[in-house]
Design an enzyme around this catalytic site. Structure first.
Site: not given
Ligand code: NAD
Length: 261
Positions: A21, A63, A155, A190, A192
């Protein structure tokens, strides 16, 4: 490329902007002329990212569980661009599903550090600059909070905290002309989500694609860019909107659906 550059010469911070995202947000901002500081830990992607568009990316290893690194990254952003127009708090994690019996307090604290306190700290260090531009904050929460996702108690608690913090911050920051909103995405495909899907009980969903058919009434996953477009809307267009949570769930809360348990 967008014909109308809605974020031209504006500066944004996107945490976790290398993948998923966050990357969708970075791409949309850059396509719209924005300069984007990406705070992430994935150096192999961060140091080589070249999104297409008239804007640009400035990668900073940060981080989001480390207060000193967050402070330094905000200062590095201002040193390079002299201002901050928008902060997108996005870096977060979803633990594999289990009930409360399977979570330790230490695991919960670690998740809070990333999913909630990281957001708090980035706001704390960036807001003095965002007040100067009368800019905005967009916090990525989750539709999991709205629906009370099963086997995700820690979560969901962090994501509810984000919505609450957004409302309280919006109330405090309005006098500075700063807007604070959140977005609650549904299922977005994604890295994740792909990892989390592998851990979900196979008897509940043999085919992960079924999730979108059962729960999201548009019957598909979101592309990360679609959340990026909602972010751009809040940052660039929604100038009379603050303290709100925008649901980008494709109607996951609507209608009668089969329940997961
Ligand atoms: P993702 O794991 O695909 O991407 C996460 C990004 O954050 C990566 O680039 C990773 O390197 C970075 N990251 C992880 N830990 C880190 C840290 N300690 N410091 C700095 N960067 C860090 O995740 P996503 O699915 O894109 O989710 C992003 C956000 O959206 C999250 O907050 C998640 O809870 C939220 N979200 C995701 C979904 C979904 O369906 N994917 C739905 C609702 C909410």
């Amino acid at each position: 490329m967008a014909l109308n550059l809605r974020f031209k010469d504006k500066v944004a911070i996107v945490t976790g902007g290398c993948k998923g995202i966050g990357r969708g947000c970075v791409d949309i901002f850059v396509e719209n002329g924005g300069k984007v500081a990406v705070f992430d830990i994935d150096d192999s992607i961060g140091e080589t990212m070249k999104p297409e568009g008239p804007g640009e990316v400035f990668y900073i290893h940060c981080d989001m569980t480390k207060e000193e690194q967050i402070k330094a990254a905000v200062e590095a952003t201002v040193a390079k661009y002299q201002k901050i127009d928008c902060l997108v708090n996005n870096a977060g994690w979803h633990p594999p599903p289990r009930t409360i019996d399977g979570f330790s307090s230490e695991e919960f604290r670690q998740l809070l550090d990333l999913n909630l306190i990281g957001y708090f700290l980035t706001c704390k260090f960036a807001l003095p600059y965002i007040r100067q531009t009368k800019g905005s904050v967009v916090n990525i929460s989750s539709g999991a909070f709205t629906v009370g996702q099963p086997e995700s108690v820690t979560y969901v608690a962090t994501k509810g905290g984000i919505v609450g913090m957004t409302r309280a911050l919006a109330t405090d920051e309005g006098k500075h002309g700063v807007r604070v909103n959140s977005i609650s995405p549904g299922c977005v495909w994604t890295p994740l989500f792909e990892e989390w899907a592998k851990t979900v009980d196979k008897k509940v969903m043999d085919d992960i694609k079924d999730i979108s058919i059962l729960f999201q009434i548009l019957r598909r996953f979101a592309d990360p860019r679609e959340i990026g477009m909602a972010c751009l809307f809040l940052a660039a267009d929604a100038t009379f909107t603050t303290g709100e949570d925008i649901s980008c769930t494709a109607g996951i809360e609507r209608g009668y659906g089969l329940k997961m348990q």
